[in-house]
Design an enzyme around this catalytic site. Structure first.
Site, mmCIF file in Angstrom:
data_model
loop_
_atom_site.group_PDB
_atom_site.id
_atom_site.type_symbol
_atom_site.label_atom_id
_atom_site.label_comp_id
_atom_site.label_asym_id
_atom_site.label_seq_id
_atom_site.Cartn_x
_atom_site.Cartn_y
_atom_site.Cartn_z
ATOM 1 N N CYS B 155 28.979 39.903 32.287
ATOM 2 C CA CYS B 155 30.048 38.987 31.880
ATOM 3 C C CYS B 155 30.669 38.237 33.054
ATOM 4 O O CYS B 155 31.635 37.491 32.880
ATOM 5 C CB CYS B 155 31.102 39.741 31.084
ATOM 6 S SG CYS B 155 30.418 40.339 29.516
ATOM 7 N N HIS B 285 40.240 37.930 34.273
ATOM 8 C CA HIS B 285 39.232 38.291 33.271
ATOM 9 C C HIS B 285 39.964 38.690 31.987
ATOM 10 O O HIS B 285 39.602 38.256 30.913
ATOM 11 C CB HIS B 285 38.389 39.436 33.826
ATOM 12 C CG HIS B 285 37.147 39.714 33.061
ATOM 13 N ND1 HIS B 285 36.180 38.771 32.828
ATOM 14 C CD2 HIS B 285 36.693 40.856 32.476
ATOM 15 C CE1 HIS B 285 35.191 39.315 32.133
ATOM 16 N NE2 HIS B 285 35.485 40.566 31.898
ATOM 17 N N HIS B 322 35.919 37.091 23.946
ATOM 18 C CA HIS B 322 35.250 37.185 25.249
ATOM 19 C C HIS B 322 33.865 36.549 25.097
ATOM 20 O O HIS B 322 32.990 37.099 24.425
ATOM 21 C CB HIS B 322 35.151 38.659 25.649
ATOM 22 C CG HIS B 322 34.555 38.892 27.003
ATOM 23 N ND1 HIS B 322 34.010 37.877 27.772
ATOM 24 C CD2 HIS B 322 34.412 40.023 27.731
ATOM 25 C CE1 HIS B 322 33.570 38.383 28.909
ATOM 26 N NE2 HIS B 322 33.802 39.687 28.902
#
Lengths: 272, 393
Positions: B155, B285, B322
């Site tokens: 990610c 994040h 996400h």
């Protein structure tokens, strides 16, 4: 060819290689097709790695560890020599995730297996085991990915973002053998499972990376079998074994092709 | 040694659940429009959580004749279409062999593998399951004949791709680089995160005391990078520094102290030639998992020192989920838009402060501020960390 400015070239301190042909460079054949004896895939099996931590680890993760271990042996070095945040880890593979992805899709892996479907987990197992905590990138693709990783290792070394860089590659095919069998020509060199790790440090000379669209002659695959991203790393291992002082340079640099792109890594003598 | 030439972000293109162009994306971030909905494209009835940031219909491109039937590819092409609407990438702009493509992904073409193994469509679909297939398809669609790379740092991939692309420019391997990230929502990834119990049944609440996990989203985000001298007069901004590091700690959880993330941030700042005191804004994040947000907060406190409480930090993941490989590129674009428009998008659904997360997370509504220098942080499976340092134009 697209031009590229050179950067200081790294030196090869050590190379570890494990392949379906056997342990190390001595086991590599002179002609992969002849050595394969009609097999389309030359597998590695599962390495014997002890420890509770590896109970769930996939075969490809364990081969990553085995390649690093073989590299340490080649360099006559202890684990402490590579541990810490000054060691970069660049991982390369075209297809290493195939086995774990298929297992998860087909429901044979279980819920906790999901984490292992991420390609990043393969180098992560090596990073955890050897405490490698520096810069880290994964390049996905065939042989050019390995050349790109060597280039990036050189870039990190030149920028002093690390003191040493490991370029680790793993390719496994066994779990998807039926799928590859459908996709590949019968006359193609055999797929050869392999794992390799280069230990690079600052060296002399310059390194230039060039790429162009076209086809490569694929000499490496004819000799060693199709190792995809591990192929160039195995070439470096061969050269080191043959006694070349600059395995990245001699005799003519490294070439790799994938998806119509031919990449050359060219070493020139001179001030680093 | 002289400093290398700066790399400019010339243009950007996005395909997201909250908008399929930059204007819609930015407007939704500011107004708090939600891209979260029930997933409709594949079955989710057997999963604990069946919601996410799903793009219901790709609206930008009407005809897909030249594009493979692969959702990941189509998200990328849609983002690229917006990019080339700003800067046409034909031979008049750039020699095709000098145009490079670098994309990052956590999942690659895995849905093609799912479909092929389920017997859906021709077997050749399996070729599309390779992680670099969507990137290869994008390269062909663009007509690029320079280097084409796929990177995968889970990610954090969208950050790594931008960093590698910038390095290729600095070393003269290309004159223009299309760089970014993508990932799609598919059954594979929903099943995986569902099994890990990472998905929340509540809202996504980054840095909130009640945070209970993330939701996934799908997106593609691309930027056009050029050396500053080739960038024209009105770039979006500059990519000054990048670093990607590994924790060497755990295969799926971040290092408990966030040491790898801190190293990435410090290396990126060093590459940029700036210090923590120069950072005006942090795009975190901020996944809204209990562990991530606490660790990230601790890292930012160590990094920013006494200034930490006064530096705005946000997370945009509550808005669209996400988006994995796309997330870091989207967040980099958001940083540059914040500088351009003088507004910082809020962290949605942050209502109850957590004593362990005690920074200024821009709760509630957008903040009037014009950050010049931004730091964007990312984490991923395998102990991957990414950091970007961006400067607004």
């Amino acid at each position: 060819m697209s031009a590229a400015a050179g950067i200081p070239a790294p030196a090869v301190r050590a190379v570890g290689l494990c392949s379906g042909w056997g342990t190390g460079v001595a086991a590599l054949p002179a002609d992969a097709c002849a050595a394969a004896g009609g097999r389309s895939l030359v597998g590695l099996g599962r390495p014997a790695v002890q420890g509770e931590r590896f109970r769930r680890a996939t075969r490809e993760c364990l081969w990553a560890l085995a390649a690093v271990e073989a590299m340490l042996e080649d360099g006559r070095a202890e684990r402490a020599a590579i541990a810490g945040e000054r060691t970069a880890l660049l991982f390369v593979s075209a297809a290493v995730y195939g086995a774990s992805n298929r297992a998860f899709i087909e429901g044979t892996g279980g819920g906790t297996h999901f984490a292992y479907t991420a390609p990043a987990v393969v180098p992560a197992e090596a990073a955890i085991e050897y405490r490698l905590r520096g810069p880290s990138v994964l390049f996905i693709g065939g042989a050019p990915a390995a050349l790109r990783a060597i280039w990036y290792a050189a870039t990190l070394l030149a920028a002093r973002a690390c003191d040493r860089a490991l370029v680790l590659g793993v390719e496994t095919f066994e779990e998807c053998a039926d799928l590859y069998a459908r996709a590949r020509r019968r006359t193609a060199p055999p797929l050869v499972e392999a794992a390799a790790c280069l230990w690079l440090e600052p060296g002399d000379g310059r390194l230039v990376l060039q790429s162009a669209r076209g086809r490569s002659r694929g000499d490496g695959a004819r000799r060693l079998g199709e190792m995809l991203a591990v192929g160039p790393l195995a070439e470096v291992a061969l050269r080191r074994h043959a006694g070349y002082s600059d395995p990245l340079a001699d005799p003519l640099g490294l070439t790799g092709a994938w998806r119509g792109e031919v990449t050359n890594l060219i070493f020139t003598k001179g001030a680093g | 040694m002289s400093r290398p030439e700066r790399v400019a972000v010339v243009a950007a293109g996005v395909t997201t659940p909250i908008g399929q162009d930059l204007d819609a994306f930015w407007s939704s971030l500011l107004t708090g429009a939600s891209g979260i909905s029930s997933i409709e494209r594949f079955p989710v009835a057997d999963l604990r959580v069946g919601r996410g940031g799903e793009i219901k219909k790709l609206t930008r491109i009407k005809r897909w004749d030249r594009v493979p039937d692969c959702r990941a590819t189509r998200l990328l092409v849609s983002a690229a279409d917006e990019l080339i609407a700003q800067v046409p990438l034909g031979p008049a702009t750039v020699e095709p062999s000098r145009l490079a493509v670098v994309v990052g992904t956590a999942l690659g073409g895995v849905e093609e593998g799912e479909r092929a193994l389920a017997g859906e469509g021709p077997r050749r679909r399996l070729r599309g399951a390779l992680y670099d297939s969507p990137g290869d398809n994008l390269t062909r669609w663009l007509g690029a004949r320079g280097p084409a790379l796929t990177v995968s740092t889970a990610c954090a991939s969208g950050a790594t791709a931008l960093g590698i692309g910038a390095e290729m420019l600095r070393q003269g391997q290309a004159d223009l680089v299309v760089a970014g990230g993508y990932d799609i929502l598919c059954r594979f990834v929903m099943r995986g995160f569902d099994a890990l119990r990472s998905l929340t049944r509540d809202e996504v609440r980054p840095f909130d005391k009640r945070r209970s996990g993330l939701l996934l989203g799908e997106a593609a985000a691309l930027v056009l990078l050029a050396r500053e001298t080739d960038a024209g007069r009105a770039p979006l901004g500059y990519l000054l520094g990048h670093a990607s590091t590994g924790d060497g700690s755990h295969i799926s959880a971040p290092d408990p102290e966030g040491r790898g993330l801190e190293r990435a941030a410090r290396l990126a700042l060093a590459e940029a030639g700036v210090g923590p005191d120069d950072v005006d804004f942090v795009s975190a994040h901020g996944t809204a998992t209990p562990l991530n947000d606490r660790i990230e907060t601790a890292v930012l406190k160590r990094l920013l020192g006494p200034r930490a409480p006064s530096v705005p930090v946000n997370s945009i993941k509550a808005t669209m989920g996400h988006t994995m490989g796309a997330a870091a590129t989207l967040e980099a674009i958001m940083c540059l838009l914040a500088g351009r428009h003088g507004q910082i998008p809020p962290t949605r659904h942050l209502e109850v402060p957590d004593p362990e997360c005690d920074l200024d997370y821009v709760p509630g509504t957008a903040r009037a501020a014009r950050p010049r220098l931004s730091l964007s942080t990312s984490l991923g499976f395998g102990g991957c960390n990414g950091a970007l340092v961006l400067e607004s134009a």
